[in-house]
Design a protein around this motif. Structure first.
Motif, PDB file in Angstrom:
ATOM      1  N   GLU A  32       0.806  -1.217   0.000  1.00 24.69           N
ATOM      2  CA  GLU A  32       0.000   0.000   0.000  1.00 24.69           C
ATOM      3  C   GLU A  32       0.843   1.273   0.000  1.00 24.69           C
ATOM      4  O   GLU A  32       1.587   1.543   0.944  1.00 24.69           O
ATOM      5  N   ASP A  33       0.716   2.046  -1.057  1.00 27.68           N
ATOM      6  CA  ASP A  33       1.281   3.399  -1.164  1.00 27.68           C
ATOM      7  C   ASP A  33       2.802   3.456  -1.023  1.00 27.68           C
ATOM      8  O   ASP A  33       3.351   4.439  -0.527  1.00 27.68           O
ATOM      9  N   THR A  34       3.478   2.427  -1.462  1.00 25.68           N
ATOM     10  CA  THR A  34       4.941   2.395  -1.358  1.00 25.68           C
ATOM     11  C   THR A  34       5.629   2.566  -2.711  1.00 25.68           C
ATOM     12  O   THR A  34       6.853   2.583  -2.779  1.00 25.68           O
ATOM     13  N   GLY A  35       4.854   2.682  -3.781  1.00 21.91           N
ATOM     14  CA  GLY A  35       5.429   2.736  -5.119  1.00 21.91           C
ATOM     15  C   GLY A  35       6.194   4.022  -5.402  1.00 21.91           C
ATOM     16  O   GLY A  35       6.108   5.006  -4.656  1.00 21.91           O
ATOM     17  N   ASP A  36       6.931   4.012  -6.502  1.00 20.20           N
ATOM     18  CA  ASP A  36       7.748   5.159  -6.873  1.00 20.20           C
ATOM     19  C   ASP A  36       6.875   6.362  -7.233  1.00 20.20           C
ATOM     20  O   ASP A  36       5.778   6.230  -7.781  1.00 20.20           O
ATOM     21  N   ILE A  37       7.406   7.543  -6.945  1.00 18.14           N
ATOM     22  CA  ILE A  37       6.704   8.805  -7.178  1.00 18.14           C
ATOM     23  C   ILE A  37       7.008   9.322  -8.583  1.00 18.14           C
ATOM     24  O   ILE A  37       8.168   9.369  -9.004  1.00 18.14           O
ATOM     25  N   LEU A  38       5.955   9.705  -9.294  1.00 17.75           N
ATOM     26  CA  LEU A  38       6.133  10.309 -10.626  1.00 17.75           C
ATOM     27  C   LEU A  38       6.071  11.834 -10.562  1.00 17.75           C
ATOM     28  O   LEU A  38       6.842  12.521 -11.210  1.00 17.75           O
ATOM     29  N   ARG A  39       5.132  12.353  -9.793  1.00 16.12           N
ATOM     30  CA  ARG A  39       4.991  13.800  -9.698  1.00 16.12           C
ATOM     31  C   ARG A  39       4.205  14.150  -8.441  1.00 16.12           C
ATOM     32  O   ARG A  39       3.345  13.383  -8.004  1.00 16.12           O
ATOM     33  N   GLN A  40       4.506  15.325  -7.869  1.00 12.96           N
ATOM     34  CA  GLN A  40       3.799  15.796  -6.678  1.00 12.96           C
ATOM     35  C   GLN A  40       3.463  17.276  -6.825  1.00 12.96           C
ATOM     36  O   GLN A  40       4.157  18.012  -7.504  1.00 12.96           O
ATOM     37  N   ARG A  41       2.402  17.686  -6.142  1.00 14.46           N
ATOM     38  CA  ARG A  41       2.066  19.105  -6.063  1.00 14.46           C
ATOM     39  C   ARG A  41       1.506  19.400  -4.678  1.00 14.46           C
ATOM     40  O   ARG A  41       0.584  18.732  -4.217  1.00 14.46           O
ATOM     41  N   ALA A  42       2.099  20.378  -4.006  1.00 17.19           N
ATOM     42  CA  ALA A  42       1.699  20.734  -2.642  1.00 17.19           C
ATOM     43  C   ALA A  42       0.635  21.828  -2.646  1.00 17.19           C
ATOM     44  O   ALA A  42       0.512  22.612  -3.597  1.00 17.19           O
TER      45      ALA A  42
END
Length: 316
Positions: A146-156
């Protein structure tokens, strides 16, 4: 321009609706959606479809509703659709590896936090309850856990000090849809290098249960004010006045020191001032069980001898 991939969408609640709507209006219109089974809700326990099923039906998109996505029949049904890209937004079940292995372009998840902070089912409530100054959206690759995969993009995005979970969820849902549509073409073009999460920074937001809405008046006024925001609209910040269940829907930290036992009502006017374990909580809006929501002043006018009474533990 290459042909758009065959997209399969997974989602269930209102949070997922802006993402599906954005995909429908884009080159990445889903061939089908996978959503939770219809569930009974409301006082009459009427069987109701998930919001995603309703939106899909409005656009002629078929919906799959397996009770258990891990069942061989469900896996075979999904496999028969030959998805080339899968999109997940608040689906509600773990996607088995047999399904994750199907699409050539992987499975992307729209997650409502800045991972690795607040992995899990309730990241929005957790961020508010813990007083985070900001949260955001992560577009990530889905893996077997759960929710451990690699990050592609983020926005705060900052969390407004008066914002409750429902309002923040609506904002993040729109932000997630926007960020996903920016991410997909770059991902398909190979222009994004996935970033591995730092597990030592991870925090977990476990699924919220109804009993967690109960207010502990021995906590600080600051914590209770965050509690009200974190659990509005569900499961609701609950307490009781005598034998009457009460939901508090808006509250702020008041002025002055707590001069009586926690839960004691000190004054009632434009706000209802209540002692806590540390400081005073000003209740702005509240609701008796089965009644309409009222401002504090109107509630006080309809409650005899309110000052001096004491709020207790909620149980509704």
């Amino acid at each position: 321009m290459p042909d758009a991939p065959r997209v399969l969408f997974y989602g269930s609640p209102d949070f997922a609706v802006p993402t599906l709507r954005a995909l429908i209006d884009s080159p990445y219109r889903p061939i089908a959606v996978v959503t939770q089974p219809d569930a009974r809700a409301g006082r009459g326990k009427t069987l109701r479809p998930p919001p995603i099923k309703e939106l899909a039906a409005d656009h002629g998109i078929p919906a799959l509703q397996p009770a258990r996505l891990r069942d061989p029949a469900a896996i075979a049904q999904v496999g028969s659709l030959r998805p080339e890209l899968q999109i997940v937004a608040a689906y509600g079940q773990i996607i088995p590896v047999e399904i994750l292995d199907l699409p050539a372009h992987g499975t992307l998840n729209v997650h409502a936090s800045l991972l690795p902070r607040w992995r899990g089912a309730s990241p929005i409530s957790a961020a508010i309850l813990h007083g985070d100054a900001e949260t955001g959206i992560t577009i990530m690759l889905v893996d077997e856990t759960e929710d451990t995969g690699d990050i592609l993009r983020q926005r705060a995005t900052p969390i407004d000090p008066s914002e409750h979970a429902g309002q923040l969820s609506d904002r993040l849902a729109d932000l997630g849809a926007e960020l996903l549509l920016e991410t997909i073409p770059d991902w398909l073009d190979g222009a994004i290098t996935p970033i591995e999460q730092q597990p030592e920074l991870a925090t977990r937001a476990r699924r919220v249960k109804k009993r967690q809405g109960r207010i502990d008046w021995t906590a600080s006024a600051e914590h209770i004010a965050r509690h009200v925001r974190a659990y509005t609209p569900w499961p609701a910040a609950s307490t009781q006045l005598g034998e009457t269940p009460i939901r508090i829907t808006e509250a702020t930290v008041g002025h002055g020191e707590a001069t009586a036992s926690p839960g004691m009502i000190l004054s009632a006017g434009q706000n209802i001032a209540v002692c806590t374990g540390s400081g005073v909580l000003d209740i702005v809006r509240l609701q008796r069980a089965g009644k309409r929501e009222l401002g504090a002043e109107e509630f006080a006018r309809g409650t005899r001898d309110l000052v001096g009474q004491r709020f207790g533990s909620g149980h509704d």
